[in-house]
Design a protein around this motif. Sequence first.
Motif, PDB file in Angstrom:
ATOM      1  N   LEU A 150       0.823  -1.215   0.000  1.00 27.92           N
ATOM      2  CA  LEU A 150       0.000   0.000   0.000  1.00 27.92           C
ATOM      3  C   LEU A 150       0.856   1.266   0.000  1.00 27.92           C
ATOM      4  O   LEU A 150       1.963   1.271   0.551  1.00 27.92           O
ATOM      5  CB  LEU A 150      -0.889   0.022   1.250  1.00 27.92           C
ATOM      6  CG  LEU A 150      -1.954  -1.054   1.346  1.00 27.92           C
ATOM      7  CD1 LEU A 150      -2.643  -0.977   2.697  1.00 27.92           C
ATOM      8  CD2 LEU A 150      -2.952  -0.941   0.218  1.00 27.92           C
ATOM      9  N   PRO A 151       0.329   2.355  -0.567  1.00 27.60           N
ATOM     10  CA  PRO A 151       1.006   3.650  -0.432  1.00 27.60           C
ATOM     11  C   PRO A 151       1.126   4.016   1.053  1.00 27.60           C
ATOM     12  O   PRO A 151       0.282   3.618   1.872  1.00 27.60           O
ATOM     13  CB  PRO A 151       0.066   4.619  -1.159  1.00 27.60           C
ATOM     14  CG  PRO A 151      -0.710   3.760  -2.104  1.00 27.60           C
ATOM     15  CD  PRO A 151      -0.865   2.438  -1.405  1.00 27.60           C
ATOM     16  N   SER A 152       2.141   4.763   1.406  1.00 27.13           N
ATOM     17  CA  SER A 152       2.421   5.047   2.817  1.00 27.13           C
ATOM     18  C   SER A 152       1.264   5.753   3.525  1.00 27.13           C
ATOM     19  O   SER A 152       1.028   5.504   4.703  1.00 27.13           O
ATOM     20  CB  SER A 152       3.706   5.866   2.948  1.00 27.13           C
ATOM     21  OG  SER A 152       3.569   7.109   2.292  1.00 27.13           O
ATOM     22  N   THR A 153       0.540   6.617   2.838  1.00 30.66           N
ATOM     23  CA  THR A 153      -0.578   7.299   3.504  1.00 30.66           C
ATOM     24  C   THR A 153      -1.678   6.310   3.880  1.00 30.66           C
ATOM     25  O   THR A 153      -2.387   6.519   4.859  1.00 30.66           O
ATOM     26  CB  THR A 153      -1.175   8.411   2.618  1.00 30.66           C
ATOM     27  OG1 THR A 153      -1.568   7.860   1.363  1.00 30.66           O
ATOM     28  CG2 THR A 153      -0.184   9.542   2.414  1.00 30.66           C
ATOM     29  N   GLU A 186     -11.195  11.209   2.824  1.00 33.27           N
ATOM     30  CA  GLU A 186     -10.463  12.422   2.476  1.00 33.27           C
ATOM     31  C   GLU A 186      -9.101  12.364   3.144  1.00 33.27           C
ATOM     32  O   GLU A 186      -8.938  11.769   4.206  1.00 33.27           O
ATOM     33  CB  GLU A 186     -11.225  13.679   2.901  1.00 33.27           C
ATOM     34  CG  GLU A 186     -11.410  13.835   4.389  1.00 33.27           C
ATOM     35  CD  GLU A 186     -12.222  15.068   4.753  1.00 33.27           C
ATOM     36  OE1 GLU A 186     -12.021  16.122   4.119  1.00 33.27           O
ATOM     37  OE2 GLU A 186     -13.042  14.965   5.671  1.00 33.27           O
ATOM     38  N   LYS A 187      -8.130  12.982   2.498  1.00 34.58           N
ATOM     39  CA  LYS A 187      -6.775  12.984   3.031  1.00 34.58           C
ATOM     40  C   LYS A 187      -6.655  14.105   4.054  1.00 34.58           C
ATOM     41  O   LYS A 187      -6.985  15.260   3.770  1.00 34.58           O
ATOM     42  CB  LYS A 187      -5.754  13.172   1.911  1.00 34.58           C
ATOM     43  CG  LYS A 187      -4.341  12.917   2.348  1.00 34.58           C
ATOM     44  CD  LYS A 187      -3.414  12.901   1.170  1.00 34.58           C
ATOM     45  CE  LYS A 187      -1.994  12.724   1.629  1.00 34.58           C
ATOM     46  NZ  LYS A 187      -1.056  13.034   0.561  1.00 34.58           N
ATOM     47  N   VAL A 188      -6.169  13.748   5.243  1.00 32.92           N
ATOM     48  CA  VAL A 188      -5.954  14.712   6.321  1.00 32.92           C
ATOM     49  C   VAL A 188      -4.540  14.490   6.834  1.00 32.92           C
ATOM     50  O   VAL A 188      -4.266  13.493   7.494  1.00 32.92           O
ATOM     51  CB  VAL A 188      -6.980  14.546   7.466  1.00 32.92           C
ATOM     52  CG1 VAL A 188      -6.699  15.547   8.578  1.00 32.92           C
ATOM     53  CG2 VAL A 188      -8.399  14.691   6.948  1.00 32.92           C
ATOM     54  N   ALA A 241       5.209  13.676   3.398  1.00 30.64           N
ATOM     55  CA  ALA A 241       6.659  13.588   3.171  1.00 30.64           C
ATOM     56  C   ALA A 241       7.399  13.432   4.494  1.00 30.64           C
ATOM     57  O   ALA A 241       8.340  12.638   4.597  1.00 30.64           O
ATOM     58  CB  ALA A 241       7.149  14.834   2.430  1.00 30.64           C
ATOM     59  N   ARG A 242       6.962  14.155   5.510  1.00 30.78           N
ATOM     60  CA  ARG A 242       7.587  14.072   6.836  1.00 30.78           C
ATOM     61  C   ARG A 242       7.405  12.668   7.413  1.00 30.78           C
ATOM     62  O   ARG A 242       8.327  12.111   8.002  1.00 30.78           O
ATOM     63  CB  ARG A 242       6.992  15.118   7.778  1.00 30.78           C
ATOM     64  CG  ARG A 242       7.636  15.115   9.146  1.00 30.78           C
ATOM     65  CD  ARG A 242       7.071  16.184  10.072  1.00 30.78           C
ATOM     66  NE  ARG A 242       7.371  17.500   9.511  1.00 30.78           N
ATOM     67  CZ  ARG A 242       6.500  18.499   9.481  1.00 30.78           C
ATOM     68  NH1 ARG A 242       5.289  18.357   9.946  1.00 30.78           N
ATOM     69  NH2 ARG A 242       6.845  19.668   8.968  1.00 30.78           N
ATOM     70  N   ALA A 243       6.243  12.093   7.248  1.00 28.94           N
ATOM     71  CA  ALA A 243       5.958  10.759   7.791  1.00 28.94           C
ATOM     72  C   ALA A 243       6.778   9.674   7.078  1.00 28.94           C
ATOM     73  O   ALA A 243       7.121   8.661   7.681  1.00 28.94           O
ATOM     74  CB  ALA A 243       4.477  10.447   7.685  1.00 28.94           C
TER      75      ALA A 243
END
Length: 141
Positions: free
Chosen positions: A15-18, A61-63, A137-139
């Motif tokens: 999976l993508p990191s988010t 939704e992306k948060v 990006a930070r995560a």
Amino acid sequence: MPKTTARGDVKKSELPSTLERSDEKAQRTFAEAHDAALEQYDGDEQRAHRVAYAALKHSYEKVGDHWEPKARRGPSDERAAQRGPNAKGETAEGVDANASKEHLLGIARRLDISGRSRMTKDELVEAIKKRNRREAARARS
């Protein structure tokens, strides 16, 4: 590459990191849509990825650095409302641009975006997109 096992379990490493930082239903939504599209479009990985994100954005939704359930299902931006491979318009990168300004202000408050109270709805969407990119990006690092 399939995002689910033969038993239907989500391959979290694929999976993508988010999405790794999101709830199981978001992960399952993305993975199942991806695999169905991969099969339908003869292994076209890029197209399967776009289909999976489109399915995810309908309910989430992306948060910041993860995805959260939306209060109301439906397209999240102008481009998602059009559907199809030739959709026109800008994507809101997972921000629910169709949400109310009050909702967007709440998200901006949670993300600690300064100047949010003076922003228009479009400015809030842009500020949240920018903060989401930075948080993701930070995560990853």
